[in-house]
Every structure is written in C-alpha cells, then in structure tokens.
Design a protein around this motif. Structure first.
Motif, short mmCIF file in Angstrom:
data_model
loop_
_atom_site.label_atom_id
_atom_site.label_comp_id
_atom_site.label_asym_id
_atom_site.label_seq_id
_atom_site.Cartn_x
_atom_site.Cartn_y
_atom_site.Cartn_z
N LEU A 253 -14.05 -1.73 -3.31
CA LEU A 253 -14.11 -1.29 -1.91
C LEU A 253 -13.04 -1.96 -1.06
CD1 LEU A 253 -17.96 -1.18 -1.25
CD2 LEU A 253 -16.45 0.61 -2.11
N GLU A 254 -12.64 -3.20 -1.42
CA GLU A 254 -11.63 -3.89 -0.61
C GLU A 254 -10.26 -3.24 -0.73
OE1 GLU A 254 -11.55 -6.13 -4.58
OE2 GLU A 254 -12.96 -5.00 -3.36
N TRP A 255 -10.07 -2.36 -1.75
CA TRP A 255 -8.80 -1.65 -1.92
C TRP A 255 -8.81 -0.31 -1.20
CZ3 TRP A 255 -4.84 -3.98 -4.65
CH2 TRP A 255 -5.19 -5.11 -5.40
N MET A 256 -9.93 0.04 -0.57
CA MET A 256 -10.07 1.37 0.01
C MET A 256 -9.80 1.36 1.51
SD MET A 256 -13.30 2.86 -2.14
CE MET A 256 -13.41 2.64 -3.92
N SER A 257 -10.15 2.45 2.15
CA SER A 257 -9.86 2.61 3.58
C SER A 257 -10.66 1.62 4.41
CB SER A 257 -10.18 4.03 4.02
OG SER A 257 -11.57 4.29 3.88
N ASP A 258 -10.20 1.39 5.62
CA ASP A 258 -10.88 0.45 6.52
C ASP A 258 -12.30 0.91 6.83
OD1 ASP A 258 -8.55 -1.02 6.59
OD2 ASP A 258 -7.80 -0.03 8.41
N SER A 259 -12.50 2.23 6.94
CA SER A 259 -13.83 2.74 7.28
C SER A 259 -14.84 2.46 6.17
CB SER A 259 -13.76 4.25 7.55
OG SER A 259 -13.25 4.94 6.42
N ILE A 260 -14.43 2.60 4.92
CA ILE A 260 -15.34 2.32 3.80
C ILE A 260 -15.66 0.84 3.73
CG2 ILE A 260 -15.45 2.20 1.27
CD1 ILE A 260 -14.25 4.92 1.13
N ALA A 261 -14.63 -0.01 3.89
CA ALA A 261 -14.86 -1.46 3.85
C ALA A 261 -15.75 -1.90 5.00
CB ALA A 261 -13.52 -2.19 3.89
N LYS A 262 -15.52 -1.36 6.19
CA LYS A 262 -16.32 -1.75 7.35
C LYS A 262 -17.76 -1.29 7.19
CE LYS A 262 -16.33 -1.53 12.41
NZ LYS A 262 -15.64 -1.00 13.61
N SER A 263 -17.96 -0.09 6.66
CA SER A 263 -19.31 0.42 6.45
C SER A 263 -20.10 -0.47 5.50
CB SER A 263 -19.25 1.85 5.91
OG SER A 263 -20.53 2.33 5.60
N PHE A 264 -19.42 -0.94 4.47
CA PHE A 264 -20.11 -1.82 3.51
C PHE A 264 -20.42 -3.18 4.13
CE2 PHE A 264 -20.12 -4.90 -0.01
CZ PHE A 264 -21.13 -4.35 -0.80
N GLU A 265 -19.50 -3.69 4.95
CA GLU A 265 -19.71 -4.99 5.57
C GLU A 265 -20.88 -4.97 6.55
OE1 GLU A 265 -16.05 -6.10 7.34
OE2 GLU A 265 -15.01 -6.47 5.44
N GLU B 129 -6.95 8.78 4.42
CA GLU B 129 -7.93 9.67 3.82
C GLU B 129 -9.30 9.01 3.82
OE1 GLU B 129 -5.94 12.38 0.63
OE2 GLU B 129 -5.45 10.32 0.12
N ARG B 130 -10.28 9.70 3.23
CA ARG B 130 -11.64 9.17 3.23
C ARG B 130 -11.73 7.84 2.49
NH1 ARG B 130 -12.35 14.49 3.90
NH2 ARG B 130 -14.19 15.23 5.05
N HIS B 131 -11.02 7.73 1.36
CA HIS B 131 -11.16 6.49 0.57
C HIS B 131 -9.88 5.67 0.51
CE1 HIS B 131 -9.03 8.60 -2.62
NE2 HIS B 131 -9.12 7.56 -3.42
N LEU B 132 -8.82 6.11 1.20
CA LEU B 132 -7.56 5.37 1.13
C LEU B 132 -6.92 5.25 2.51
CD1 LEU B 132 -5.85 6.90 -2.05
CD2 LEU B 132 -7.00 4.70 -1.88
N ASN B 133 -6.26 4.12 2.74
CA ASN B 133 -5.40 3.97 3.91
C ASN B 133 -4.04 4.59 3.63
OD1 ASN B 133 -7.21 2.55 5.61
ND2 ASN B 133 -6.77 0.64 4.55
N GLY B 134 -3.29 4.86 4.66
CA GLY B 134 -1.95 5.39 4.49
C GLY B 134 -0.98 4.29 4.07
N VAL C 284 0.83 -1.20 0.00
CA VAL C 284 0.00 0.00 0.00
C VAL C 284 0.87 1.26 0.00
CG1 VAL C 284 -1.77 1.28 1.25
CG2 VAL C 284 -1.82 -1.22 1.24
N ALA C 285 0.54 2.17 -0.92
CA ALA C 285 1.29 3.42 -1.02
C ALA C 285 0.45 4.64 -0.69
CB ALA C 285 1.87 3.58 -2.43
N GLY C 286 -0.89 4.51 -0.69
CA GLY C 286 -1.72 5.69 -0.56
C GLY C 286 -1.73 6.45 -1.87
N HIS C 287 -1.99 7.76 -1.82
CA HIS C 287 -1.98 8.69 -2.95
C HIS C 287 -3.12 8.41 -3.93
CE1 HIS C 287 -0.74 11.54 -5.89
NE2 HIS C 287 -0.29 10.65 -6.75
N LEU C 288 -3.11 7.27 -4.62
CA LEU C 288 -4.17 6.90 -5.56
C LEU C 288 -4.66 5.49 -5.25
CD1 LEU C 288 -2.76 8.18 -8.99
CD2 LEU C 288 -4.27 9.38 -7.42
N LEU C 289 -5.87 5.20 -5.69
CA LEU C 289 -6.44 3.88 -5.46
C LEU C 289 -5.57 2.81 -6.15
CD1 LEU C 289 -8.87 2.44 -4.17
CD2 LEU C 289 -10.02 2.59 -6.38
N GLY C 290 -5.16 1.80 -5.40
CA GLY C 290 -4.28 0.78 -5.94
C GLY C 290 -2.82 1.18 -5.98
N GLY C 291 -2.50 2.38 -5.47
CA GLY C 291 -1.12 2.87 -5.49
C GLY C 291 -0.18 1.91 -4.80
N THR C 292 1.03 1.79 -5.35
CA THR C 292 1.92 0.69 -4.96
C THR C 292 3.31 1.15 -4.57
OG1 THR C 292 0.76 -0.80 -6.48
CG2 THR C 292 2.94 -1.48 -5.76
#
Length: 740
Positions: free
Chosen positions: A280-292, A180-185, A150-158
């Motif tokens: 969604l599984e590539w996004m932040s923990d909060s987004i994934a948890k909200s969907f679950e 961030e809102r849609h990404l983990n650090g 995980v790199a952050g910055h963009l979705l799927g960033g490496t």
C-alpha cells in the motif's frame, strides 16, 4: 569534457518490440530493461547476446514481459551475470509474471526456453530500492549514483536517474502523469535540464478522453452485456494493469450492489493479491491515507473471486459473468481457451484494455474491421496410456541405466587418479588383495585386533596403535550467566528469508497455490495434444485505453518542461517516433536522436566539468548556516593547483569584492500563512495572492517548477503602502530565508 555517455538500442526502436537498451557511462555498462514478447522469439535477443557478458548492472523499470521477460533466458543462455536493481513491487510482481507465463506455456507445449529454477536463479541477483533512494555504485562504477523515481503506469514503475559528476542521465519510458485509483502520477516533471533523457514515443500519436468519461463508458458497456445475458472477457496481464481494472469493478459493484460474479483467473492470482495487500505504501495517496485512518485495504476484494484453474471457472455459475484472465495477448493461458469457447456467441463481449503485441491474436482482433473468423491452435496436456506409457517407462529406464553407468565410470576414473596405476602395498591403509582372512578373523594377543581399512586421504600418526580419525574437543566459553553465545548464529539473513518466500505460486505466508503446486508436483508422464480449429468471431470486440500511459499531448508538454539537453527517442512505431522527433527538432537548445538497433550514439555532454579540491585553509574560515537538511555558505576563492596537479580552491590573496545579497530558501505560501497567523496577523488567500492585514499583499510570480533561467525565475512581490504593517510583514518574510 563532460561525463561520457553512449546509448545502444538492443531492441525496441522504430517498432513496438520489447524494450532493452545498453547505456554506457564512463565505461560502466548499464542494461536498462530486458524485455521479451509473448512470441518468445529468440532472434529478438541476438543483439543482447553479443553484449551480455559485458553488462555491469541491470536496471528494470516495470515488472511486465516487455521490460523484464528475457532476464531468465539471458542469464541462462547468454552469460548475463550482473546485479539487478529494481523496486520491491517490480521484483515481486515480475517474479509472479514470469511464473504465470511459464505455467501457461508448459500447460499446452513442451516449453523449454527457461524453467522455474531459471526464473528463481535470475531473481536472486536483485537489489531492491525505494523511491528516491540514492544507491552509490562501487568498484568499476565508483562515482555513479542511481535512484528510482515514481513513473506511474504499473505498481513500482520506475523513472531511473543516473548521476555522475553532477550530470543526470534520465530513463523514462511508459510513464503516466495521471493519478489513478491505485497509483500516483510520475514525478518526471520535477526534473529540469538533465544532460540526457531517454524516453519513448509509444503513445505520441494517441489522445485520451477524460478519466470520468472513459470509466463511465467502460462500466456501462460491461453492464449492458451482462444485462443482455452475455459474458464479458477481459484479457489482462498477470500482475500489472489488471490491478486498476479490479479496483474499478470492485468499487462499481459495491456502489450499485450488483450480483454478477467477477473472476480473476491466472495461475498466480491469489499470490498476486496477497502481495498487493502489503504494497500500500507504493500506491496512491488516497489508498495509503484510507488505510492509515480506517485500516481499509482497497484490495480485500469483496466482489472479486480469485481462481487459479479453468476447472474452477467451469464449475462456477452458468449465468452472466465478468472474467479477467491472463494472458493479455491471447497467445496462451486461460484467456486463449475462454475466447475460443465464447467467441461464437453474439451476446458475449471481449473487452481489450491494452493494445495487443504485434503479430498476436489480440492485435489481429483489434483490427478495424475485425476478422469474422480466426484459426486457433487448441492444445492440452494428457497423461500417457497404453503402449505410449510403456515406451516412455522403458526409455526412462534406459536413460537411468546410462546415467548410472556414466556415474560409475566417472567414479572409477577418479579412483584411478587418486591411487595411481600401481597400488602401494606397503601402505598400511590399503587393503591387501591377497589377504584371504575372513572379515570375522580376529587376531591379537589380547583376543582382539583390526583388519586393513581403506581410508582415502588420511594418514594415521605413527604413534597410533590402530587407525583413528582425529578428534578435536570443542572448547566452550563460559561466564557467570552460562555459556557464551554468538548472536550472529541466530540471525536470519534477508536473502535467506527471500529464498524461503520465493517459491512457485506461493503466497506471502509461504503456501503454494493448489493449481501451481499441481503443475510442479505432478510427475505423471504426459504429452501435448493439439488440433487446429476455425473460430467464428460473432461476439462483440471493443478496445478501451487502460494502458496507463501519458498521451501524445501530455508527453510533449512534459518533455518540453523537463527541457533535456539531449533527447533520445526509443520504443514506438516508426510513424510515432518520427512525429515526436520532428516536434522537438523545432525546439531550440535540444538535440534529438532516434538511433536504430545496435547503432551506438554518443550523447556525451558538451559542458566542461572540473573537479576541484577545497583546501583546508579556505574551509577553516568559512561560516556555514544550517538550512533544513543542508548547510550553506558564501565562498570567495581563487583556483590553484595542489602538489599532485589537482585543481584546488584557495583563499583569495586580495580583499573579497562585494556581492549582492542572496536569499536562500524555498517558501511555501500556505506555510507562511500559518506562520503569520501565529504572529497575530490577519491573513487570507484572495485571487491567488496572500492578503496580510488590511494593506499588504504577497504574491508569487514566475513558473514555480522551473529552476534557473530568467524566464523561469520565481519571485515574491510585496505590494502595499510604506506603513508599519508593510515593514513588519517584510521582516517576517525575510526571517523565512537565509541571507548570504
């Protein structure tokens, strides 16, 4: 000697040009990133053209232009033909980014650097990996393991980690430690002492306000403009940082119950959001948890309208609105045209959320002070009419006749080569040109017959009465249930599904965006009409940093923590690169490099590494203990050589010397608290320590993220009087480890 590592920058050092670097590990050539800018300047790719044919694998870190924009052109023009590795979002969103760029250019110019087919062809070579997945290379790359993190910055960033013989080469650019809102650090801080770390200095001189302060200023500025009757334009990328901006606006509009319309305008906007909903599984923990928990998808976009053409925006309501339009540089695309229309109105606002690429209109407008007027080229594609249409049709007919003539000549040449200069008239399968029989002539004693037939490549058997193609009966296997089938004939391969889904502007269900389809299917003759105009810049121009990169202070802290043996600086202005270089030159035990374009630096590890073989005699007496996913054991051995000269570990000839006991394991205080509670021990956290019962306290000392070194060693200390509780707690503690 350690693993051989050479780094050669091809673009993006001592400046803000696109990123592209050649990294050779024991002779295996990686191309890490293959970027281009919005100018599409082929001269930037000259260093890449010299080495493209030698590339063995391509690693992509992000799905934007600066990191993969040159891939279709390089594969088409430079002979780059190597497997490409990325995460799934980088693959999907990178594809949409390239589509949007192609559409934006072809709508206003005769863009011919690469076509949609070239984009599709380039993206066929991708191998998609998940985070932390170790991929073992084969063939020339035998022994090399690559893994995206995980790199952050963009979705799927490496952040790429390349491992060979136990030594790590880490490539980490544009990373972001902030959640961030849609990404983990990023997880870069979890790495420690890699042999080589390649990183950028792009943000080395920048500082950032807190997220709350920045968001508050961002939203208040937009709302103030809308309440004043103005429009807000946000020039954005196609499928990158725009996602964070959409979430910010979506949440704010929902909280304030605002009615101002928000539009996301790009040629691939609907396709982008459709793909995002499934990532969604590539996004932040909060987004994934909200969907679950509630099946709430953050990208349902209740307040954002997706548009794919300028006409849709023109037909929308005339009141104040927010428009996020591609392309971010204002060099082309919908943002270019909208800026030309809105710039002269003092009530409007153009809000930049990223630094414009060098030499672009966006960069020019971000100057301090900004220009009062700018020259712009306005282009549009119009259908041909009148004499131009007639001339075009005649030219197409001429080209078609030439192609037909050329095809007939080629066919004639092939026929001559096939039959030779002289026809063999004795060949029963060759037509006799002197035969004057009518096609309807029928001869034969039975009232029927045949005429000579030309069949190339077929000789009938001598026993046949007339020429006949061979017939092979298809033998089928049967059992008591019927015909035996092969299940593999009915399996749809992944690559077939990818090709079915990979179409221009298509959404995840295989549909074409109307605007994208019209560009492809519209074959009416057209031309590009351009005119120069001077645009008066009276609107407000504001830049706020939503680039999603760590700032200078954080970069220094993270890199110091990672503590690489050798640090290679790339991508950043000359001033920023020198600043970061000097900072780390003052730190001991770190070798710092900042190479120029096409300058090859040797960053081979100074450590000596040896491969040893564990002998069967030694391994037969070793007792392993299961520890999580691993098995561990203490081994006492001496080094010897095998018959073929390899080093081998052999059983020691004398009794093993005693050694200090080693506790192996990783104890988490929260888990140990639950364990003690299950044993009936009164336990609670107090002042960062774990208080067990009435007298005993456990605390961790040292840096928990450091690995190795006396200053970074982590210890667990038991404090309390020597009583029954003390010995009981110590016994419970020892049970959490394996004693070697």
């Amino acid at each position: 000697m350690g693993t051989s590592v050479q780094v050669t920058p091809l673009s993006g050092v001592y400046n803000e040009n696109p990123l592209s670097y050649l990294v050779s590990i024991d002779g295996f050539n990686f191309l890490i990133d293959c970027g281009w800018n919005d100018h599409f300047d082929p001269s930037l790719l000259q260093p890449l053209s010299k080495v493209a044919s030698k590339i063995d694998a391509v690693l992509l870190s992000y799905g934007d232009m600066l990191h993969l924009g040159a891939l279709p052109f390089a594969m088409k023009q430079f002979g780059l033909n190597a497997p490409v590795f990325s995460t799934e979002p980088v693959y999907r969103l990178g594809l949409l980014t390239m589509y949007d760029q192609s559409f934006s250019r072809k709508a206003v110019s005769e863009f011919d650097l690469f076509s949609l087919d070239d984009i599709d062809s380039a993206f066929q070579n991708f191998t998609r990996l998940t985070y932390s997945q170790n991929h073992h290379l084969s063939g020339k790359g035998e022994g090399i393991v690559i893994a995206p993190h995980v790199a952050g910055h963009l979705l799927g960033g490496t952040v790429w980690k390349i491992t060979k013989d136990g030594e790590d080469v880490v490539y980490a650019v544009d990373f972001n430690h902030r959640k961030e809102r849609h990404l983990n650090g990023t997880v870069l801080e979890s790495f420690y002492r890699p042999a080589v770390l390649i990183t950028d200095a792009y943000n080395a001189l920048n500082s950032q306000p807190s997220r709350q302060q920045r968001d508050k200023q961002f939203l208040e500025t937009i709302l103030k403009t809308l309440e004043g009757g103005g429009n807000v334009l946000l020039p954005v990328d196609s499928a990158g940082r725009v996602l964070e901006l959409l979430l910010i606006l979506e949440q704010f509009w929902g909280q304030r119950f605002l009615n101002y319309p928000i539009f996301f305008l790009s040629y691939v906007s609907s396709s982008t959001i459709d793909y995002i909903k499934s990532f969604l599984e590539w996004m932040s923990d909060s987004i994934a948890k909200s969907f679950e928990t509630s099946r709430d998808n953050a990208f349902l976009m209740k307040h954002v309208t997706l548009l794919i053409s300028k006409d849709e925006l023109d037909n929308a309501s005339t009141g104040p609105k927010v428009v996020l339009a591609s392309v971010a540089s204002l060099e082309a695309g919908f943002s270019h045209d909208i800026f030309a229309e809105w710039a002269a109105d003092v009530k409007n606002l153009v809000l930049f959320t990223e630094r414009g690429q060098f030499g672009t209109l966006a960069r020019m407008l971000q100057a301090d002070p900004p220009p009062k007027a700018v020259k712009m080229t306005m282009s549009r594609r119009v259908p041909l009419v009148g004499d131009e249409l007639i001339a075009y049709e005649e030219e197409q007919k001429r080209l078609k006749r030439e192609e037909e003539l050329k095809a007939s000549l080629i066919k004639e040449e092939e026929s001559k080569v096939s039959h030779g200069p002289d026809n063999n008239l004795s060949d029963p399968m060759v037509i006799d040109s002197g035969n004057t029989h009518s096609p309807l002539d029928v001869v034969g004693s039975r009232g029927s017959g045949h005429r000579d037939i030309l069949i190339d490549g077929f000789v009938p058997p001598s026993t046949s009465v007339a020429p006949m193609f061979p017939f092979y009966e298809n033998s089928l296997e049967w059992d008591e249930f019927g015909e035996v089938i092969n299940p593999d004939d009915y399996v749809v391969q992944d690559e077939d599904m990818d090709q079915a889904a990979m179409h221009v502007g298509g959404d995840i269900d295989g549909k074409l965006d109307e605007g994208s389809a019209s560009l492809i299917l519209d074959t009416k003759p057209s031309k590009v009409v351009s005119n120069e105009l001077t645009v008066q810049v009276k609107c407000s121009l504001i830049y706020m940093d939503y680039e999603g990169r760590s700032d200078g202070r954080s970069i220094k802290s993270i890199l110091t923590h990672v503590a690489p043996l050798k640090l290679v600086m790339v991508h950043g202005s000359a001033e920023a690169t020198e600043h970061l270089k000097q900072h780390f030159l003052n730190i001991k035990n770190v070798q710092v490099y900042a190479p120029q374009i096409e300058e090859t630096i040797d960053v081979t590890s100074d450590l000596c590494a040896y491969k040893v073989q564990l002998s069967e005699k030694l391994m037969s007496n070793v007792l392993f203990k299961k520890l999580g996913d691993y098995e561990v054991a203490w081994v006492d051995a001496e080094v010897g050589k095998t018959e073929n000269g390899m080093l081998s570990l052999l059983p020691i000839s004398s009794p093993a010397p005693p050694h200090k006991s080693v506790l192996v394991g990783d104890l988490k205080m929260a888990d140990f608290k639950q364990f003690l509670a299950s044993k009936g021990v009164q336990v609670e956290f107090a002042g960062g320590a774990l208080r067990c019962g009435e007298y005993v306290t456990l605390r961790k000392v040292g840096n928990p993220s450091q690995k190795g070194g006396t200053s970074g060693t982590q210890q667990i200390i038991i404090e309390g009087p020597l009583c029954e509780d003390y010995y009981k707690i110590r016994e419970y503690l020892y049970s959490q480890f394996y004693l070697l």
